[in-house]
Write an enzyme that holds these catalytic residues in place. Structure first.
Site, short mmCIF file in Angstrom:
data_model
loop_
_atom_site.label_atom_id
_atom_site.label_comp_id
_atom_site.label_asym_id
_atom_site.label_seq_id
_atom_site.Cartn_x
_atom_site.Cartn_y
_atom_site.Cartn_z
N ASN A 42 -3.26 -10.89 16.77
CA ASN A 42 -3.28 -10.09 18.00
C ASN A 42 -4.54 -10.50 18.77
O ASN A 42 -5.27 -11.42 18.35
CB ASN A 42 -3.19 -8.59 17.70
CG ASN A 42 -4.42 -8.05 16.96
OD1 ASN A 42 -5.47 -8.69 16.95
ND2 ASN A 42 -4.28 -6.90 16.33
N GLY B 27 1.76 -6.89 3.92
CA GLY B 27 2.69 -7.82 3.28
C GLY B 27 4.03 -7.17 3.03
O GLY B 27 5.08 -7.71 3.39
N MET C 289 0.86 -1.20 0.00
CA MET C 289 0.00 0.00 0.00
C MET C 289 0.89 1.24 0.00
O MET C 289 2.05 1.18 0.43
CB MET C 289 -0.83 0.08 1.30
CG MET C 289 -1.68 -1.11 1.60
SD MET C 289 -3.35 -0.89 0.97
CE MET C 289 -4.00 -2.54 1.26
N ASP D 299 3.47 -5.81 12.03
CA ASP D 299 4.21 -6.30 10.85
C ASP D 299 5.70 -6.45 11.17
O ASP D 299 6.36 -7.37 10.66
CB ASP D 299 4.03 -5.33 9.67
CG ASP D 299 2.57 -5.16 9.31
OD1 ASP D 299 1.80 -6.13 9.48
OD2 ASP D 299 2.19 -4.05 8.87
O1 RIB Z 1 -0.05 -2.73 9.56
C1 RIB Z 1 0.16 -1.41 9.11
C2 RIB Z 1 -0.24 -1.30 7.68
O2 RIB Z 1 -1.64 -1.48 7.60
C3 RIB Z 1 0.02 0.03 7.06
O3 RIB Z 1 1.28 0.12 6.45
C4 RIB Z 1 -1.14 0.19 6.08
O4 RIB Z 1 -0.72 0.21 4.77
C5 RIB Z 1 -2.08 -0.97 6.36
O5 RIB Z 1 -1.93 -1.97 5.45
#
Ligand code: RIB
Length: 312
Positions: free
Chosen positions: A185, A41, A11, A253
């Site tokens: 989570n 991702g 994104m 992430d």
């Molecule tokens: O987990 C954070 C992410 O969630 C952000 O980078 C945003 O793009 C959404 O996908």
């Protein structure tokens, strides 16, 4: 060979730093803005790559200026983009993000090209995937693709790790039962298990249900409280670190990318979890998503100052 495959989203993060959300009909000045590369991702792939992992990305970008930037960003971190392809006539994925002064965030996602990542794209990447020792998947792509990734991993003997984010109700427990790793989570765990999760104790009983279904390893991320493991290796908890948080976006992430890297290097789940909790804590001390992920050197300094020898 220890290459990691990430099958998932990318994104463009449009991050607005706010004092508060505007009310309906209100116009409010916000103190700051930043644009960055994100998507669950892509974030996980970049976190692993920043720590030295070899990463294959399977993803879709749109037909716009954002696509070139995303591809260049993957390449900057040495990520293999042979299976990141463009979708004609479609926008790239975009995420408007609002970060409050207390470091917490609200995120909207527009999937764009990510919705066009199909089971056939996994089959098209089959040869490259079969060179990988772990497949990492999240839920910003279509569910049929997620389920196909799980089946593909099972068929070819490649362990599959699902991070079920963003939280989604109605996931197929039959498909999930084939997973090697599920890393939710607390909210995601509650939705998947159908049990309320409000404390480490309730997380433990919900995770036990999923392990009873057949998932080999369930790891629940508990934010600043660390993480909890239930699975073939028993049950244990890893403590979190106390840090001054600036921006929590992408911390989940960071955990997944770091865990994937250290697990593929050592096959030691507790060790990989300990480092992943620390990596995630370190990430919230910086702003942005990928921009807040430390490289090997900065992370080593953080571990030295925040993680006891006994833990590491
Ligand atoms: O987990 C954070 C992410 O969630 C952000 O980078 C945003 O793009 C959404 O996908």
């Amino acid at each position: 060979m220890s290459k990691i495959a990430v099958i998932g989203s990318n994104m463009v993060d449009l991050i607005t730093y706010i004092d508060r959300m505007p009310l309906q009909g209100e116009t409010l000045e916000a103190p700051g803005f930043a644009m960055g590369c994100g998507g669950k991702g892509a974030n996980q792939a970049v976190a692993a790559a920043k720590l030295g992992a070899e990463v294959l990305m399977v993803s879709k970008v749109g037909d716009d200026v954002f696509a070139d930037n995303t591809l260049a960003n993957f390449q900057l971190f040495g990520i293999d983009t042979q299976h990141v392809t463009r979708v004609p006539g479609v926008s790239s994925g975009v995420a408007p993000i609002f970060v409050q002064s207390d470091s917490h965030n609200s995120i909207l996602i527009i999937k764009g090209a990510n919705a066009h990542l199909k089971p056939a794209d996994i089959d098209a990447a089959s040869a490259a995937l079969r060179d990988c020792v772990l497949m990492v998947v999240q839920l910003e792509i279509e569910l049929e693709t997620v389920y196909h990734a799980i089946e593909f991993g099972k068929l070819h003997g490649i362990p599959v790790l699902l991070n079920p984010a963003p939280a989604l109700a109605g996931l197929s427990r039959t498909h999930l039962a084939k997973l090697d790793f599920l890393i939710p989570n607390e909210n995601e765990l509650a939705l998947i298990s159908g049990q309320p999760v409000t404390s480490p104790e309730s997380a433990l009983s919900a995770a036990r249900l999923l392990v009873a279904d057949g998932i080999r390893h369930v790891i629940v991320t508990l934010g600043e409280k660390g993480a909890l493991y239930v699975g073939e290796e028993g049950e244990f908890r890893v403590n979190g670190q106390v840090v001054a948080a600036l921006d929590t976006t992408g911390a989940g992430d960071a955990f997944i990318g770091c865990f994937a890297h250290h697990w593929t290097q050592t096959r030691d789940i507790k060790h990989a979890m300990t480092l992943a909790v620390a990596y995630s804590a370190c990430s919230v001390t910086g702003r942005g998503t990928q921009t807040s992920y430390p490289d090997t050197l900065r992370f080593a300094e953080f571990v030295q100052s925040h993680v006891s020898e006994r833990q590491a």
